[in-house]
Write a protein that holds these residues in place. Structure first.
Motif, PDB file in Angstrom:
ATOM      1  N   ARG A  90      -8.710 -13.199  12.295  1.00  0.00           N
ATOM      2  CA  ARG A  90      -8.515 -14.079  11.145  1.00  0.00           C
ATOM      3  C   ARG A  90      -9.876 -14.645  10.736  1.00  0.00           C
ATOM      4  N   PRO A  91     -10.602 -13.935   9.899  1.00  0.00           N
ATOM      5  CA  PRO A  91     -11.972 -14.317   9.548  1.00  0.00           C
ATOM      6  C   PRO A  91     -12.114 -15.729   8.971  1.00  0.00           C
ATOM      7  N   SER A  92     -11.056 -16.282   8.417  1.00  0.00           N
ATOM      8  CA  SER A  92     -11.146 -17.643   7.871  1.00  0.00           C
ATOM      9  C   SER A  92     -11.406 -18.671   8.971  1.00  0.00           C
ATOM     10  N   LEU A  93     -11.135 -18.331  10.224  1.00  0.00           N
ATOM     11  CA  LEU A  93     -11.393 -19.239  11.342  1.00  0.00           C
ATOM     12  C   LEU A  93     -12.844 -19.190  11.812  1.00  0.00           C
ATOM     13  N   ALA A  94     -13.604 -18.209  11.365  1.00  0.00           N
ATOM     14  CA  ALA A  94     -14.978 -18.026  11.842  1.00  0.00           C
ATOM     15  C   ALA A  94     -15.854 -19.234  11.563  1.00  0.00           C
ATOM     16  N   ARG A  95     -15.628 -19.940  10.480  1.00  0.00           N
ATOM     17  CA  ARG A  95     -16.460 -21.104  10.168  1.00  0.00           C
ATOM     18  C   ARG A  95     -16.254 -22.257  11.149  1.00  0.00           C
ATOM     19  N   TYR A  96     -15.154 -22.235  11.900  1.00  0.00           N
ATOM     20  CA  TYR A  96     -14.876 -23.276  12.892  1.00  0.00           C
ATOM     21  C   TYR A  96     -15.211 -22.820  14.309  1.00  0.00           C
ATOM     22  N   CYS A  97     -15.604 -21.577  14.457  1.00  0.00           N
ATOM     23  CA  CYS A  97     -15.806 -20.987  15.775  1.00  0.00           C
ATOM     24  C   CYS A  97     -16.842 -21.751  16.598  1.00  0.00           C
ATOM     25  N   MET A  98     -17.960 -22.108  15.990  1.00  0.00           N
ATOM     26  CA  MET A  98     -19.015 -22.799  16.732  1.00  0.00           C
ATOM     27  C   MET A  98     -18.542 -24.156  17.252  1.00  0.00           C
ATOM     28  N   ASP A  99     -17.831 -24.903  16.412  1.00  0.00           N
ATOM     29  CA  ASP A  99     -17.330 -26.212  16.833  1.00  0.00           C
ATOM     30  C   ASP A  99     -16.304 -26.083  17.952  1.00  0.00           C
ATOM     31  N   ILE A 100     -15.420 -25.107  17.827  1.00  0.00           N
ATOM     32  CA  ILE A 100     -14.404 -24.906  18.855  1.00  0.00           C
ATOM     33  C   ILE A 100     -15.054 -24.478  20.162  1.00  0.00           C
ATOM     34  N   ALA A 101     -16.019 -23.559  20.098  1.00  0.00           N
ATOM     35  CA  ALA A 101     -16.698 -23.101  21.313  1.00  0.00           C
ATOM     36  C   ALA A 101     -17.454 -24.256  21.970  1.00  0.00           C
ATOM     37  N   ARG A 102     -18.072 -25.112  21.174  1.00  0.00           N
ATOM     38  CA  ARG A 102     -18.780 -26.267  21.720  1.00  0.00           C
ATOM     39  C   ARG A 102     -17.798 -27.209  22.422  1.00  0.00           C
ATOM     40  N   ASP A 103     -16.641 -27.426  21.807  1.00  0.00           N
ATOM     41  CA  ASP A 103     -15.607 -28.262  22.439  1.00  0.00           C
ATOM     42  C   ASP A 103     -15.119 -27.643  23.744  1.00  0.00           C
ATOM     43  N   CYS A 126     -19.724 -16.962  19.209  1.00  0.00           N
ATOM     44  CA  CYS A 126     -20.139 -17.940  18.199  1.00  0.00           C
ATOM     45  C   CYS A 126     -21.542 -18.475  18.468  1.00  0.00           C
ATOM     46  N   ASP A 127     -22.489 -17.581  18.616  1.00  0.00           N
ATOM     47  CA  ASP A 127     -23.903 -17.949  18.789  1.00  0.00           C
ATOM     48  C   ASP A 127     -24.122 -18.892  19.973  1.00  0.00           C
ATOM     49  N   THR A 128     -23.542 -18.591  21.073  1.00  0.00           N
ATOM     50  CA  THR A 128     -23.699 -19.347  22.332  1.00  0.00           C
ATOM     51  C   THR A 128     -23.388 -20.836  22.172  1.00  0.00           C
ATOM     52  N   SER A 129     -22.461 -21.154  21.322  1.00  0.00           N
ATOM     53  CA  SER A 129     -22.077 -22.555  21.139  1.00  0.00           C
ATOM     54  C   SER A 129     -21.401 -23.123  22.369  1.00  0.00           C
ATOM     55  N   PHE A 130     -20.756 -22.287  23.166  1.00  0.00           N
ATOM     56  CA  PHE A 130     -20.146 -22.749  24.414  1.00  0.00           C
ATOM     57  C   PHE A 130     -21.232 -23.326  25.310  1.00  0.00           C
ATOM     58  N   ALA A 131     -22.345 -22.599  25.433  1.00  0.00           N
ATOM     59  CA  ALA A 131     -23.457 -23.067  26.259  1.00  0.00           C
ATOM     60  C   ALA A 131     -24.036 -24.360  25.725  1.00  0.00           C
ATOM     61  N   ALA A 132     -24.072 -24.507  24.402  1.00  0.00           N
ATOM     62  CA  ALA A 132     -24.567 -25.751  23.806  1.00  0.00           C
ATOM     63  C   ALA A 132     -23.643 -26.913  24.162  1.00  0.00           C
ATOM     64  N   GLY A 133     -22.341 -26.675  24.157  1.00  0.00           N
ATOM     65  CA  GLY A 133     -21.395 -27.723  24.546  1.00  0.00           C
ATOM     66  C   GLY A 133     -21.548 -28.108  25.992  1.00  0.00           C
ATOM     67  N   VAL A 134     -21.807 -27.128  26.856  1.00  0.00           N
ATOM     68  CA  VAL A 134     -22.039 -27.404  28.279  1.00  0.00           C
ATOM     69  C   VAL A 134     -23.302 -28.251  28.420  1.00  0.00           C
ATOM     70  N   ALA A 135     -24.355 -27.864  27.714  1.00  0.00           N
ATOM     71  CA  ALA A 135     -25.625 -28.589  27.814  1.00  0.00           C
ATOM     72  C   ALA A 135     -25.491 -30.018  27.287  1.00  0.00           C
ATOM     73  N   GLU A 136     -24.720 -30.214  26.230  1.00  0.00           N
ATOM     74  CA  GLU A 136     -24.519 -31.560  25.683  1.00  0.00           C
ATOM     75  C   GLU A 136     -23.801 -32.458  26.676  1.00  0.00           C
TER      76      GLU A 136
END
Length: 138
Positions: A90-103, A126-136
């Protein structure tokens, strides 16, 4: 004879749509929206007390909640895989992917109380946003 045919035609023109609408309504009074389970959800067409609380939620909010629950029940790797599948499907969800991965990254740190353990599940979703959430959260 001609008038009798017209009368029958008029009667059918009035009755037939009503019959079709009623039969269609009765056909969809029970629609299973989820896989059959012990607590199967069923929507009835004539339900006056249907819950509208969840109806107003955006798809990305529903996805985020589902993935956070999945992270708690299973592990972050499963949630990240399903996030990737959801955004691919569902490509419409891609714009939220980074925020969700960070969460998900933040939730993983909260679950394991360890950034190292949480980071072990990191994937390039999602551009390693999961790792960014871990680091935060660290």
């Amino acid at each position: 004879m001609n008038q009798a045919a017209r009368r029958i035609g008029r009667t059918l023109a009035l009755v037939l749509p009503v019959v079709l609408v009623l039969s269609g309504t009765l056909a969809v009074t029970r629609v299973p929206w989820a896989a059959p389970t012990a607590e199967s959800q069923v929507l009835t067409a004539s339900s006056d007390n249907a819950s509208t609380a969840r109806a107003g939620r955006a798809p990305h909010e529903v996805l985020r909640d589902r993935l956070l629950t999945e992270l708690q029940e299973k592990n972050p790797g499963v949630a990240l895989t399903h996030l990737q599948e959801a955004t691919n499907g569902r490509p419409s969800l891609a714009r939220y992917c980074m925020d969700i991965a960070r969460d998900l990254g933040r939730a993983a740190v909260a679950k394991y109380h360890s950034a190292r353990k949480a980071q072990s599940y990191s994937r390039p979703v999602c551009d390693t946003s999961f790792a960014a959430g871990v680091a935060e959260s660290h």
